[in-house]
Scaffold this active site. Structure first.
Site, PDB file in Angstrom:
ATOM      1  N   HIS A 370       7.915  -2.663 -10.753  1.00 40.25           N
ATOM      2  CA  HIS A 370       7.531  -1.162 -10.543  1.00 40.25           C
ATOM      3  C   HIS A 370       8.672  -0.457 -10.358  1.00 40.25           C
ATOM      4  O   HIS A 370       8.268   1.069  -9.905  1.00 40.25           O
ATOM      5  CB  HIS A 370       6.339  -0.989  -9.889  1.00 40.25           C
ATOM      6  CG  HIS A 370       4.992  -1.603 -10.304  1.00 40.25           C
ATOM      7  ND1 HIS A 370       4.282  -0.720 -11.053  1.00 40.25           N
ATOM      8  CD2 HIS A 370       4.539  -2.897 -10.007  1.00 40.25           C
ATOM      9  CE1 HIS A 370       3.236  -1.805 -11.301  1.00 40.25           C
ATOM     10  NE2 HIS A 370       3.278  -2.858 -10.564  1.00 40.25           N
ATOM     11  N   LYS A 561       2.754  14.335  -5.870  1.00 41.08           N
ATOM     12  CA  LYS A 561       3.031  12.900  -5.896  1.00 41.08           C
ATOM     13  C   LYS A 561       3.848  12.692  -4.586  1.00 41.08           C
ATOM     14  O   LYS A 561       3.994  13.580  -3.824  1.00 41.08           O
ATOM     15  CB  LYS A 561       4.083  12.597  -7.237  1.00 41.08           C
ATOM     16  CG  LYS A 561       5.159  13.721  -7.246  1.00 41.08           C
ATOM     17  CD  LYS A 561       6.270  13.418  -8.457  1.00 41.08           C
ATOM     18  CE  LYS A 561       5.626  14.031  -9.480  1.00 41.08           C
ATOM     19  NZ  LYS A 561       5.547  12.920 -10.826  1.00 41.08           N
ATOM     20  N   ARG A 562       4.196  11.294  -4.299  1.00 47.69           N
ATOM     21  CA  ARG A 562       4.851  11.080  -3.256  1.00 47.69           C
ATOM     22  C   ARG A 562       6.109  11.995  -3.099  1.00 47.69           C
ATOM     23  O   ARG A 562       6.697  12.337  -4.103  1.00 47.69           O
ATOM     24  CB  ARG A 562       5.269   9.536  -2.927  1.00 47.69           C
ATOM     25  CG  ARG A 562       4.065   8.726  -2.713  1.00 47.69           C
ATOM     26  CD  ARG A 562       3.713   9.111  -1.486  1.00 47.69           C
ATOM     27  NE  ARG A 562       4.445   8.426  -0.643  1.00 47.69           N
ATOM     28  CZ  ARG A 562       4.171   7.454   0.481  1.00 47.69           C
ATOM     29  NH1 ARG A 562       2.909   6.813   0.439  1.00 47.69           N
ATOM     30  NH2 ARG A 562       5.069   7.008   1.379  1.00 47.69           N
ATOM     31  N   LYS A 567      12.418  11.992  -7.045  1.00 48.69           N
ATOM     32  CA  LYS A 567      11.295  12.866  -7.962  1.00 48.69           C
ATOM     33  C   LYS A 567      11.687  14.385  -7.714  1.00 48.69           C
ATOM     34  O   LYS A 567      10.950  15.258  -8.510  1.00 48.69           O
ATOM     35  CB  LYS A 567      10.024  12.664  -7.147  1.00 48.69           C
ATOM     36  CG  LYS A 567       9.585  11.153  -7.257  1.00 48.69           C
ATOM     37  CD  LYS A 567       7.806  11.147  -6.642  1.00 48.69           C
ATOM     38  CE  LYS A 567       7.802   9.494  -6.543  1.00 48.69           C
ATOM     39  NZ  LYS A 567       7.213   8.981  -7.827  1.00 48.69           N
ATOM     40  N   THR A 669       2.585   8.158 -13.422  1.00 46.85           N
ATOM     41  CA  THR A 669       0.955   7.720 -14.228  1.00 46.85           C
ATOM     42  C   THR A 669       0.397   9.225 -14.055  1.00 46.85           C
ATOM     43  O   THR A 669      -0.540   9.597 -14.676  1.00 46.85           O
ATOM     44  CB  THR A 669       0.252   6.790 -13.571  1.00 46.85           C
ATOM     45  OG1 THR A 669       0.421   6.850 -11.932  1.00 46.85           O
ATOM     46  CG2 THR A 669       0.626   5.222 -13.976  1.00 46.85           C
ATOM     47  N   LYS A 673      -2.402  11.782 -16.434  1.00 48.49           N
ATOM     48  CA  LYS A 673      -3.483  12.479 -15.998  1.00 48.49           C
ATOM     49  C   LYS A 673      -3.590  14.061 -16.216  1.00 48.49           C
ATOM     50  O   LYS A 673      -4.487  14.550 -16.826  1.00 48.49           O
ATOM     51  CB  LYS A 673      -3.552  12.343 -14.170  1.00 48.49           C
ATOM     52  CG  LYS A 673      -3.930  10.878 -13.922  1.00 48.49           C
ATOM     53  CD  LYS A 673      -3.644  10.728 -12.345  1.00 48.49           C
ATOM     54  CE  LYS A 673      -3.339   9.000 -12.208  1.00 48.49           C
ATOM     55  NZ  LYS A 673      -2.914   8.615 -10.890  1.00 48.49           N
TER      56      LYS A 673
HETATM   57  C1  26W Z   1       8.386  -3.137  -0.296  1.00 54.91           C
HETATM   58  C2  26W Z   1       8.021  -1.489  -0.371  1.00 54.91           C
HETATM   59  C3  26W Z   1       7.675  -0.918  -1.425  1.00 54.91           C
HETATM   60  C4  26W Z   1       6.292  -0.488  -1.681  1.00 54.91           C
HETATM   61  C5  26W Z   1       5.971  -0.132  -2.952  1.00 54.91           C
HETATM   62  C6  26W Z   1       8.562  -0.768  -2.371  1.00 54.91           C
HETATM   63  C7  26W Z   1       8.299  -0.429  -3.721  1.00 54.91           C
HETATM   64  C8  26W Z   1       6.828   0.087  -3.940  1.00 54.91           C
HETATM   65  C9  26W Z   1       6.327   0.441  -5.176  1.00 54.91           C
HETATM   66  C10 26W Z   1       6.826  -0.555  -6.304  1.00 54.91           C
HETATM   67  C11 26W Z   1       6.704   1.799  -5.445  1.00 54.91           C
HETATM   68  C12 26W Z   1       5.676   2.346  -6.588  1.00 54.91           C
HETATM   69  O1  26W Z   1       4.706   2.766  -6.364  1.00 54.91           O
HETATM   70  N1  26W Z   1       6.269   2.579  -7.843  1.00 54.91           N
HETATM   71  C13 26W Z   1       5.617   3.040  -8.849  1.00 54.91           C
HETATM   72  O2  26W Z   1       4.703   2.263  -9.690  1.00 54.91           O
HETATM   73  C14 26W Z   1       4.090   3.120 -10.395  1.00 54.91           C
HETATM   74  C15 26W Z   1       2.907   2.280 -11.554  1.00 54.91           C
HETATM   75  O3  26W Z   1       3.893   1.413 -12.320  1.00 54.91           O
HETATM   76  C16 26W Z   1       5.130   3.825 -11.539  1.00 54.91           C
HETATM   77  O4  26W Z   1       4.271   4.513 -12.412  1.00 54.91           O
HETATM   78  C17 26W Z   1       6.048   4.708 -10.761  1.00 54.91           C
HETATM   79  O5  26W Z   1       6.951   5.184 -11.568  1.00 54.91           O
HETATM   80  C18 26W Z   1       6.688   3.800  -9.665  1.00 54.91           C
HETATM   81  O6  26W Z   1       7.356   4.531  -8.950  1.00 54.91           O
END
Ligand code: 26W
Length: 825
Positions: A370, A561-562, A567, A669, A673
């Site tokens: 992701h 969003k975050r 971003k 995503t 929406k």
């Molecule tokens: C280990 C810490 C950590 C926690 C969460 C690292 C990375 C993440 C996620 C991978 C971050 C995340 O939410 N990524 C998002 O995933 C969405 C679903 O696929 C995408 O639509 C977003 O672009 C992406 O930033």
């Protein structure tokens, strides 16, 4: 031997009646007999609990049926392992999917209770950070809707994502208490508890037949206890289970310690165990790197794997059929240790040969990446893994030896390539790379948008892709149209139904039928009226929560969003300041009134993200209170962004900001929406925006900015951003005003370093995309002034959203990764 369930077709109670009278009677019955309250004294939370219990009963019937059917048909089961599930509220979703909203509303009305009030009282299950967690929630709903036998596995955090409050414009994090009033949706399954081990050592054991096995003897044990929540699909198609694990001590109290007077020490083990599932890590996009996080990852992986293997053995009696009957999906690398755990279970606990176990294991696992952000790619120090999971570390070494031999002997890789594919990162301290582990242990590795998948092949996994070229594939993300259109925007749903008939509710591609009405003035005005109603609702929320008055006639320009530098909320707020300057410099022009709406949480340790929130609030204070602006521009930062707030904001947006630095947003995503709800996107060619551009057509989206290649080129050349700033007097002026403290007179240097970064390296291309962004916003203004064009564009966005339904995504996963048949819509 496989154990068959005793009787499949045993008589069961009649399904619960669905009439208003029956539901009304049952809510009362639940209130008295389950909640234990007299209606006279019942408080809103009591009514909520009673209502959920009544709704839940009507989901139970389908739940039992679904699991009975899976046993009977022996269909393959999908297990979706995710450290995050960002579910939000469940009651409206469940009622809507089983068609109970109206009868429940009427039943409650007869009891003098307002359904809307109860809906708003339900706490959000915020067991996730952002995109990845919300995707998992949409996938669960879609798997039920397209009738795939599936289980979500995760952690039952006592505290979900922190509550965000503002203190003088700064983010403050407070604990979130979603379980404070209990959780009527969940079923505790004490009988489904597993022992989870940590630490200890590995011992070779010789079996009676002379074979030597490795046996892990952990020195630290705790229990994983299951809590099940039903997830019901559209029209009750199927009900799947979300199984969340809670950590508990094996001995709740050490009586000898207690009796010897050490009352606190007696509870130590309990506190240590429970710590594992107490809080969700609030960082997205930076690896936490802490031991507790690794413990969480192993804890839920091991519990899930034990549960899966137990269920499989119970039904089929042998492990050779595992890949035919089981697909396990790894949502990012957080559950990647599952690969080593399954190998341990197969080889050590069940005596399979390594090679056979490896084949089975790879047949079972699929992995989704992701993010490409280097700081988010998980890796763990070898020493930590060795201490916490000694047997798993041995297994990882063995897997690595085979991969590296394959790379050297078969693929003739160079040393550099071998270092690249190795599971062990040797640069700096030795670390295990979880992405590499997940890749080599899976038969499928997918990205989440077409662009992101290509970039995966070129960057993080370039050499692994050369070694195993048939494994990487794309599965563009999606969202569930139930929650993100039908439930959050009932007026639009009704309008569409009246225009093209209700069949789109079951086949979202039929929304394309709206194309034919996009230029029809009467439909346009109805569509705009629905938007206006949603904007009035949001304006009221803004007034109630913030005391800020915004006009629903203004253009609602939304970025929710975050908060992250890539971003580029910073680009957006800088443009707001530029607009502010222009409005004051040219009061005579025909300005389009705008409300810039922001919401989002920053990771607690991410300083620049928190500073950007403060900047937005500082700018808001100045602009909103400046009479020279005459209300033509307002800036609002809505605190505590969550799923429920998104459900109010998204239907009210005119403009959707999807402005990440190209190449950095894996998919997005939120963009989908907004599209569903008839907002127009202003965005870069990044993530799924690229595919939205294709689906809706270039003339119905506003694209600007550098492409991924251009960004890479500029970064490779270390090109100085100063030229871009010097070339844009408007930008220069804005940056100087922010950096010199115009918006922070109480602390004039507050933004000096933040803005300094743009002069210095501008890694996220804020300065270099600025002029293009301003031009794109001018284009938005021009379209807004041509109402007919705007409305046609908005309608066409809704019309073409079908591809972004998570039903489509899930069908592709099922067919192309999991090997599970799916019914077409
Ligand atoms: C280990 C810490 C950590 C926690 C969460 C690292 C990375 C993440 C996620 C991978 C971050 C995340 O939410 N990524 C998002 O995933 C969405 C679903 O696929 C995408 O639509 C977003 O672009 C992406 O930033």
């Amino acid at each position: 031997m496989p154990q068959q369930p005793i009787v499949y077709d045993a008589p069961t109670p009649e399904p619960r009646a669905r009439t208003v009278e029956a539901i009304q009677a049952e809510i009362l019955e639940r209130l008295i007999y389950s909640v234990g309250k007299d209606p006279i004294v019942a408080r809103p939370h009591d009514w909520l609990a009673a209502t959920i219990l009544a709704v839940r009963d009507r989901v139970m019937d389908r739940w039992m049926e679904s699991s009975r059917e899976t046993w009977r048909t022996s269909h393959k089961r999908v297990y979706y392992l995710s450290l995050e599930f960002l579910i939000g509220r469940l009651m409206r979703d469940a009622m809507s999917n089983v068609g109970l909203i109206e009868p429940v509303r009427d039943a409650l009305k007869n009891l003098n209770v307002d359904l809307g009030d109860l809906i708003n009282l339900e706490p959000d299950a915020a067991l996730g950070n952002g995109g990845l967690g919300r995707l998992a929630a949409c996938f669960l709903e879609s798997m039920s809707s397209v009738k795939i036998p599936a289980y979500g596995y995760g952690i039952r955090y006592v505290h979900g994502l922190f509550r965000q409050e503002m203190s003088e414009g700064w983010q403050v994090e407070l604990p979130e208490e979603w379980l404070a009033h209990g959780n009527p949706w969940e079923f505790e399954r004490r009988e489904s508890a597993y022992e989870i081990g940590f630490g200890g050592h590995v011992e070779p054991v010789t079996d009676p037949d002379g074979t030597v096995r490795q046996e892990w003897r952990p020195n630290d044990h705790l229990l994983a206890v299951a809590y099940d929540t039903p997830i019901v699909g559209w029209r009750g198609a199927r009900v799947n289970t979300l199984r969340l694990w809670s950590a508990q001590p094996i001995d709740p109290i050490l009586l000898d310690k207690f009796n010897s007077g050490d009352h606190i020490g007696a509870l130590e083990e309990s506190a240590r165990a429970e710590a594992i599932t107490r809080v969700l890590y609030p960082a997205d996009s930076t690896a936490a790197g802490q031991e507790l996080r690794l413990r969480q990852e192993f804890f839920f992986s091991s519990a899930s794997l034990q549960d899966i293997v137990r269920r499989h053995l119970q039904q089929y009696g042998d492990l050779g059929s595992l890949p035919d009957k089981v697909a396990i999906h790894l949502n990012d690398t957080h559950p990647a240790i599952s690969i080593a755990e399954l190998m341990r279970i197969l080889v050590d606990d069940n005596g399979l040969k390594w090679a056979d176990a490896w084949k089975l294991s790879r047949g079972v696992f699929g992995y989704t990446n992701h993010t490409l952000l280097p700081e988010a790619l998980e890796s763990w120090p070898v020493a930590l893994l060795e201490r916490l999971l000694p047997r798993h570390m041995q297994i990882i070494y063995q897997i690595n030896a085979e991969v590296l031999t394959d790379a050297r002997v078969r693929a003739k890789f160079t040393d550099a390539q071998i270092a690249n594919v190795s599971l062990i990162d040797e640069s700096g301290g030795r670390r295990v790379r979880m992405g590499q582990l997940a890749f080599v242990g899976s038969h499928s590795i997918n990205g989440v948008s077409a662009l992101h998948t290509e970039l995966m092949k070129q960057t993080v996994f370039s050499d692994l892709h050369k070694l195993y070229p048939d494994r990487i594939n794309n599965k563009t993300n999606g969202i569930t149209p139930r929650r993100w259109l039908m439930q959050c925007n009932p007026d639009l749903t009704k309008l569409i139904s009246e225009r093209i008939g209700p069949d789109f509710l079951d086949d979202i591609d039929l929304l394309k039928g709206l194309d034919a009405h996009a230029d029809d003035p009467s439909f346009q005005s109805q569509f705009a009226a629905v938007k206006q109603g949603n904007k009035e609702r949001l304006a009221k929320l803004i007034k109630d929560r913030m005391g800020i008055v915004v006009s629903p006639n203004a253009l609602f320009d939304v970025q929710i969003k975050r908060i992250h530098e890539y971003k580029r909320q910073l680009l957006n707020i800088i443009q707001a300041v530029a607009l502010y300057d222009e409005i004051r410099a040219h009061p005579e022009r025909d300005w389009v009134p705008r409300v810039k709406i922001f919401a989002g949480k920053a990771a607690p340790g991410y300083w620049n993200a928190k500073l950007i929130i403060k900047l937005i609030n500082d700018v808001a204070k100045v602009i909103n209170n400046d009479p020279a602006v005459r209300g033509l521009l307002k800036v609002v930062f809505l605190p505590n962004y969550n799923v429920s707030l998104a459900e109010v904001i998204v239907p009210a947006a005119d403009l959707s900001e999807q402005i990440s630095t190209a190449g950095m947003e894996a998919s997005g995503t939120g963009n989908m929406k907004f599209m569903a709800n008839g907002a127009i996107t202003i965005g870069t060619m990044d993530g799924a925006n690229v595919e939205m551009h294709k689906e809706v057509g270039a003339e119905n989206i506003v694209i600007f900015g550098l492409t991924t290649e251009e960004v890479n080129e500029k970064r490779a050349k270390s090109e100085v951003p100063r030229a871009a700033i010097d070339a844009s007097p408007r930008l220069k002026e804005v940056l100087e005003s922010i950096a010199s403290g115009v918006f922070s007179p109480d602390d004039p240097h507050r933004y000096r370093d933040l803005i300094g970064g743009l002069y210095d390296h501008d890694w996220f291309m804020v300065a270099r995309d600025f002029d293009a962004y301003v031009a794109a916003q001018a284009q938005v203004d021009a379209i807004w002034l041509d109402k007919r064009r705007w409305n046609a564009m908005a309608i066409r966005n809704t019309a073409h959203v079908g591809f972004f339904s998570s039903d489509r995504t899930i069908r592709q996963y099922a067919q192309e990764i999991w090997g599970v048949p799916v019914a077409s819509s």
